[in-house]
Design a protein around this motif. Structure first.
Motif, PDB file in Angstrom:
ATOM      1  N   SER A 170     -24.053   4.962  77.846  1.00 32.59           N
ATOM      2  CA  SER A 170     -24.697   6.265  78.005  1.00 32.59           C
ATOM      3  C   SER A 170     -24.116   7.281  77.024  1.00 32.59           C
ATOM      4  O   SER A 170     -24.842   8.079  76.420  1.00 32.59           O
ATOM      5  N   ARG A 171     -22.807   7.252  76.842  1.00 32.44           N
ATOM      6  CA  ARG A 171     -22.161   8.208  75.943  1.00 32.44           C
ATOM      7  C   ARG A 171     -22.418   7.871  74.477  1.00 32.44           C
ATOM      8  O   ARG A 171     -22.466   8.773  73.634  1.00 32.44           O
ATOM      9  N   LEU A 172     -22.588   6.582  74.174  1.00 30.25           N
ATOM     10  CA  LEU A 172     -22.972   6.218  72.815  1.00 30.25           C
ATOM     11  C   LEU A 172     -24.340   6.805  72.470  1.00 30.25           C
ATOM     12  O   LEU A 172     -24.560   7.340  71.378  1.00 30.25           O
ATOM     13  N   LEU A 173     -25.273   6.697  73.410  1.00 29.12           N
ATOM     14  CA  LEU A 173     -26.615   7.226  73.185  1.00 29.12           C
ATOM     15  C   LEU A 173     -26.617   8.741  73.010  1.00 29.12           C
ATOM     16  O   LEU A 173     -27.498   9.292  72.351  1.00 29.12           O
ATOM     17  N   ALA A 174     -25.630   9.404  73.608  1.00 25.69           N
ATOM     18  CA  ALA A 174     -25.585  10.865  73.585  1.00 25.69           C
ATOM     19  C   ALA A 174     -24.812  11.433  72.400  1.00 25.69           C
ATOM     20  O   ALA A 174     -24.688  12.652  72.275  1.00 25.69           O
ATOM     21  N   VAL A 175     -24.280  10.578  71.528  1.00 18.57           N
ATOM     22  CA  VAL A 175     -23.513  11.072  70.380  1.00 18.57           C
ATOM     23  C   VAL A 175     -24.417  11.932  69.494  1.00 18.57           C
ATOM     24  O   VAL A 175     -25.484  11.480  69.053  1.00 18.57           O
ATOM     25  N   PRO A 176     -24.027  13.170  69.211  1.00 19.15           N
ATOM     26  CA  PRO A 176     -24.846  14.016  68.332  1.00 19.15           C
ATOM     27  C   PRO A 176     -25.013  13.373  66.953  1.00 19.15           C
ATOM     28  O   PRO A 176     -24.046  12.901  66.353  1.00 19.15           O
ATOM     29  N   GLY A 177     -26.239  13.318  66.477  1.00 16.45           N
ATOM     30  CA  GLY A 177     -26.492  12.759  65.159  1.00 16.45           C
ATOM     31  C   GLY A 177     -26.199  11.284  65.048  1.00 16.45           C
ATOM     32  O   GLY A 177     -25.863  10.795  63.958  1.00 16.45           O
ATOM     33  N   ARG A 178     -26.327  10.560  66.137  1.00 13.51           N
ATOM     34  CA  ARG A 178     -25.954   9.130  66.097  1.00 13.51           C
ATOM     35  C   ARG A 178     -26.794   8.351  65.094  1.00 13.51           C
ATOM     36  O   ARG A 178     -26.319   7.355  64.530  1.00 13.51           O
ATOM     37  N   ASP A 179     -28.035   8.778  64.862  1.00 15.28           N
ATOM     38  CA  ASP A 179     -28.881   8.050  63.917  1.00 15.28           C
ATOM     39  C   ASP A 179     -28.392   8.200  62.486  1.00 15.28           C
ATOM     40  O   ASP A 179     -28.814   7.439  61.601  1.00 15.28           O
ATOM     41  N   GLU A 180     -27.516   9.186  62.254  1.00 16.44           N
ATOM     42  CA  GLU A 180     -26.965   9.372  60.916  1.00 16.44           C
ATOM     43  C   GLU A 180     -25.754   8.478  60.674  1.00 16.44           C
ATOM     44  O   GLU A 180     -25.301   8.349  59.536  1.00 16.44           O
ATOM     45  N   ILE A 181     -25.206   7.899  61.764  1.00 14.65           N
ATOM     46  CA  ILE A 181     -24.071   6.978  61.623  1.00 14.65           C
ATOM     47  C   ILE A 181     -24.633   5.616  61.249  1.00 14.65           C
ATOM     48  O   ILE A 181     -25.541   5.107  61.914  1.00 14.65           O
ATOM     49  N   PRO A 182     -24.142   4.984  60.191  1.00 10.14           N
ATOM     50  CA  PRO A 182     -24.702   3.701  59.766  1.00 10.14           C
ATOM     51  C   PRO A 182     -24.644   2.662  60.878  1.00 10.14           C
ATOM     52  O   PRO A 182     -23.689   2.616  61.660  1.00 10.14           O
ATOM     53  N   ARG A 183     -25.679   1.864  60.978  1.00 11.57           N
ATOM     54  CA  ARG A 183     -25.683   0.743  61.908  1.00 11.57           C
ATOM     55  C   ARG A 183     -24.786  -0.365  61.375  1.00 11.57           C
ATOM     56  O   ARG A 183     -24.611  -0.522  60.166  1.00 11.57           O
ATOM     57  N   ALA A 184     -24.221  -1.154  62.273  1.00 14.60           N
ATOM     58  CA  ALA A 184     -23.360  -2.266  61.881  1.00 14.60           C
ATOM     59  C   ALA A 184     -24.210  -3.530  61.747  1.00 14.60           C
ATOM     60  O   ALA A 184     -24.622  -4.098  62.763  1.00 14.60           O
ATOM     61  N   PRO A 185     -24.497  -3.987  60.543  1.00 13.72           N
ATOM     62  CA  PRO A 185     -25.349  -5.172  60.390  1.00 13.72           C
ATOM     63  C   PRO A 185     -24.728  -6.437  60.976  1.00 13.72           C
ATOM     64  O   PRO A 185     -25.448  -7.382  61.320  1.00 13.72           O
ATOM     65  N   SER A 186     -23.392  -6.431  61.110  1.00 13.90           N
ATOM     66  CA  SER A 186     -22.708  -7.612  61.659  1.00 13.90           C
ATOM     67  C   SER A 186     -22.819  -7.712  63.172  1.00 13.90           C
ATOM     68  O   SER A 186     -22.617  -8.789  63.756  1.00 13.90           O
ATOM     69  N   HIS A 187     -23.151  -6.593  63.845  1.00  7.71           N
ATOM     70  CA  HIS A 187     -23.095  -6.514  65.307  1.00  7.71           C
ATOM     71  C   HIS A 187     -24.292  -7.244  65.911  1.00  7.71           C
ATOM     72  O   HIS A 187     -25.414  -6.726  65.907  1.00  7.71           O
ATOM     73  N   ARG A 188     -24.057  -8.430  66.462  1.00  8.96           N
ATOM     74  CA  ARG A 188     -25.156  -9.258  66.959  1.00  8.96           C
ATOM     75  C   ARG A 188     -25.137  -9.500  68.460  1.00  8.96           C
ATOM     76  O   ARG A 188     -26.128  -9.966  69.019  1.00  8.96           O
ATOM     77  N   VAL A 189     -24.009  -9.199  69.131  1.00  6.98           N
ATOM     78  CA  VAL A 189     -23.912  -9.419  70.576  1.00  6.98           C
ATOM     79  C   VAL A 189     -23.151  -8.262  71.207  1.00  6.98           C
ATOM     80  O   VAL A 189     -22.025  -7.954  70.798  1.00  6.98           O
ATOM     81  N   ALA A 190     -23.773  -7.617  72.183  1.00  6.12           N
ATOM     82  CA  ALA A 190     -23.089  -6.624  73.015  1.00  6.12           C
ATOM     83  C   ALA A 190     -23.220  -7.080  74.462  1.00  6.12           C
ATOM     84  O   ALA A 190     -24.226  -7.675  74.852  1.00  6.12           O
ATOM     85  N   VAL A 191     -22.184  -6.805  75.257  1.00  4.28           N
ATOM     86  CA  VAL A 191     -22.168  -7.214  76.660  1.00  4.28           C
ATOM     87  C   VAL A 191     -21.898  -5.979  77.508  1.00  4.28           C
ATOM     88  O   VAL A 191     -21.016  -5.183  77.197  1.00  4.28           O
ATOM     89  N   THR A 192     -22.666  -5.812  78.581  1.00  6.22           N
ATOM     90  CA  THR A 192     -22.361  -4.774  79.556  1.00  6.22           C
ATOM     91  C   THR A 192     -21.941  -5.439  80.853  1.00  6.22           C
ATOM     92  O   THR A 192     -22.540  -6.421  81.292  1.00  6.22           O
ATOM     93  N   SER A 193     -20.887  -4.910  81.451  1.00  4.60           N
ATOM     94  CA  SER A 193     -20.350  -5.446  82.702  1.00  4.60           C
ATOM     95  C   SER A 193     -19.535  -4.355  83.352  1.00  4.60           C
ATOM     96  O   SER A 193     -19.373  -3.271  82.820  1.00  4.60           O
ATOM     97  N   GLY A 194     -19.000  -4.642  84.546  1.00  6.41           N
ATOM     98  CA  GLY A 194     -18.175  -3.661  85.253  1.00  6.41           C
ATOM     99  C   GLY A 194     -18.937  -2.870  86.287  1.00  6.41           C
ATOM    100  O   GLY A 194     -18.372  -2.434  87.282  1.00  6.41           O
ATOM    101  N   ALA A 195     -20.236  -2.657  86.052  1.00  6.93           N
ATOM    102  CA  ALA A 195     -21.124  -1.971  86.995  1.00  6.93           C
ATOM    103  C   ALA A 195     -22.543  -2.316  86.575  1.00  6.93           C
ATOM    104  O   ALA A 195     -22.808  -2.527  85.386  1.00  6.93           O
ATOM    105  N   PRO A 196     -23.485  -2.370  87.523  1.00  5.08           N
ATOM    106  CA  PRO A 196     -24.866  -2.667  87.148  1.00  5.08           C
ATOM    107  C   PRO A 196     -25.399  -1.642  86.144  1.00  5.08           C
ATOM    108  O   PRO A 196     -25.173  -0.444  86.273  1.00  5.08           O
ATOM    109  N   CYS A 197     -26.121  -2.129  85.139  1.00  6.14           N
ATOM    110  CA  CYS A 197     -26.634  -1.257  84.089  1.00  6.14           C
ATOM    111  C   CYS A 197     -28.062  -0.843  84.426  1.00  6.14           C
ATOM    112  O   CYS A 197     -28.938  -1.700  84.584  1.00  6.14           O
ATOM    113  N   PRO A 198     -28.348   0.451  84.546  1.00  2.49           N
ATOM    114  CA  PRO A 198     -29.708   0.898  84.848  1.00  2.49           C
ATOM    115  C   PRO A 198     -30.722   0.395  83.823  1.00  2.49           C
ATOM    116  O   PRO A 198     -30.409   0.278  82.632  1.00  2.49           O
TER     117      PRO A 198
END
Length: 507
Positions: A260-288
């Motif tokens: 949620s906080r990543l999505l709320a970063v001001p100007g996040r679209d201006e931060i380059p995307r990581a082309p290497s990033h192919r797997v993200a995992v969410t855990s610890g609490a159910p994700c809406p």
């Protein structure tokens, strides 16, 4: 995790890298340092079966301490370093550590917590020098005097994780010591590792405190596979996005609040995307659902979800494609444990019926629950609908309201109190305290501030209620039991939420 296995193939491969500073340990350095610590612990009489408590913020000492314990048959016990002396004391009484690795700054808290133990640890090691009172050893200085080869009788260690149980008091879950050499260790979560592609050469970003169950697990999986852990000193959403790029991260693990906080970063679209990033995992609490869809829209359907008990009762997994096709599911079981949804009598319910979520244990069929409510669909996918207990999950951290209630009841102005969680757009849930004051005391913001300070003096800051509400009388049933279910429902139905009292953001 057994460092020499990877060090023999790729000694100069970074095993652990700190995201902000770039400080790192290669697998050869991790192998040597953990051997030296193993010898140091043995020199102080710490032997297989003893408990090593790791009371540390994120840093390079973390993998050294964990690796040393896991290759010498110790019960490796990570501990939340934000705890105050009373909370830490209760945990240490349960753990009975023979050795502790910590920092100089945490020395006073540790000493206060150890005062109630019948036997002090054999050794306390500090990673940033020697405490002024001389009651600890400087870890890195002490290691220089030890040999870098393995101890003669290496044994596989085991993790110890703490949950609060039903009362909020620390309850240790001790994985069994198998009595085998680390080379003979069974693979850790092999089905999950295969689904996520955790293997040699991956670069795994760990943004959360390493003492939590999921970061601890994924770090061990990564190191065992010959991958590199990129560990953030503390979570900051903008720095996390930049770390994905700067460190060419391939895999990452988050709790929903972080996403949620990543999505709320001001100007996040201006931060380059990581082309290497192919797997993200969410855990610890159910994700809406909406949060998961937003992340997948942004990152390109790479967000996997992993749900289960820290104690290892069982787990489920859902891929990005399955999440799209079945919104709200946390997946199907991984491994041998089966998901069984049961009614109040413990009898299995058919698909579609809501009940208590349990995992049937392999071999025995014993049902072990997590306090969650849910239903299975016709294809065996689990959908969560709520919780049957009052445990709060805030920012991915389990918080047990009973100990907060006990702390508030110790205040002479408090006659009665109920603590529970209410939905929060960022944290998932926030801690709310509904307080009945003793006669003659004023229900106002000043009293709320004072009660919050009282909580912070006795509990970790993240347990302090963010919201205080005052009522003339709390509802109790004819039996005298607090009707917390009705109370929580009343507040949950409100259209507005009171302004929260600020609490520490970092967990």
């Amino acid at each position: 995790m057994y460092p020499p296995t990877v060090a023999a193939r790729t000694p100069d491969l970074p095993a652990y890298v700190m995201a902000a500073t770039g400080d790192q340990l290669t697998f050869a350095e991790l192998d040597a340092a953990s051997n030296r610590l193993a010898h140091l612990l043995r020199a102080h009489g710490v032997v297989a079966g003893d408990t090593l408590v790791v009371l540390l913020p994120n840093g390079l000492a973390w993998p050294v301490a964990v690796a040393a314990g896991m290759r010498t048959g110790l019960r490796v016990t990570p501990v939340n370093w934000h705890l105050g002396p009373p909370e830490l004391s209760a945990l240490l009484l349960e753990a009975a550590p023979r050795a502790v690795v910590t920092t100089v700054a945490l020395g006073a808290t540790l000493r206060a917590a150890l005062a109630d133990l019948p036997e002090a640890p054999a050794v306390v090691l500090t990673v940033d020098g020697t405490a002024p009172d001389g009651r600890s050893l400087d870890l890195w200085a002490a290691l220089r005097e030890q040999p870098a080869h393995p101890v003669d009788d290496e044994l596989l260690g085991a993790r110890v994780l703490f949950s609060g149980g039903t009362t909020g008091r620390p309850k240790a879950f001790r994985q069994p010591l198998l009595g085998v050499h680390p080379l003979d260790a069974p693979a850790r979560h092999p089905a999950l590792a295969e689904r996520l592609g955790i293997g040699a050469g991956i670069r795994f970003l760990s943004p959360a405190p390493s003492y939590h169950a999921a970061p601890f697990t994924f770090q061990l999986m990564t190191l065992a596979a010959g991958g590199t852990v990129v560990c953030m000193e503390s979570f900051d959403p903008e720095r996390a996005l930049r770390a994905l790029v700067d460190h060419e991260v391939t895999h990452s693990q988050w709790v929903p609040t972080m996403l949620s906080r990543l999505l709320a970063v001001p100007g996040r679209d201006e931060i380059p995307r990581a082309p290497s990033h192919r797997v993200a995992v969410t855990s610890g609490a159910p994700c809406p659902v909406r949060l998961k869809d937003a992340v997948n829209d942004w990152w390109g359907d790479i967000l996997h979800e992993y749900y289960g008990a820290s104690e290892g009762y069982g787990h489920t997994y859902v891929s990005p494609a399955e999440s799209r096709a079945r919104p709200g599911t946390v997946g199907r079981p991984l491994g041998e444990a089966r998901v069984v949804v049961v009614d109040d009598a413990g009898d299995p319910l058919p698909p579609g019926e809501v009940g208590r979520v349990t995992f049937a244990q392999p071999g025995t069929g014993e049902l072990r629950g997590m306090g969650d409510l849910g239903r299975l669909d016709d294809d065996g996918f689990l959908h969560l609908t709520g919780r049957s207990t009052f445990m709060i999950i805030s920012g991915g951290v389990n918080i047990h309201p009973e100990e907060i209630e006990e702390t508030l009841l110790d205040d002479p102005e408090v006659a009665d109190v109920a603590v529970f969680g209410l939905p929060h757009p960022d944290l998932g849930e926030q801690v709310v305290a509904v307080v009945e004051l003793e006669d003659g005391h004023t229900a106002d913001a000043t009293t709320a501030d004072r009660l919050a300070e009282h909580c912070r003096a006795h509990l970790a800051r993240f347990k302090t209620p963010r919201v205080f509400e005052f009522v003339p009388r709390l509802p109790r049933l004819p039996t005298g039991k607090l009707d917390k279910t009705a109370l929580r429902s009343t507040y949950a139905s409100r259209a507005t939420t009171p302004t929260p009292i600020p609490t520490e953001e970092s967990r």
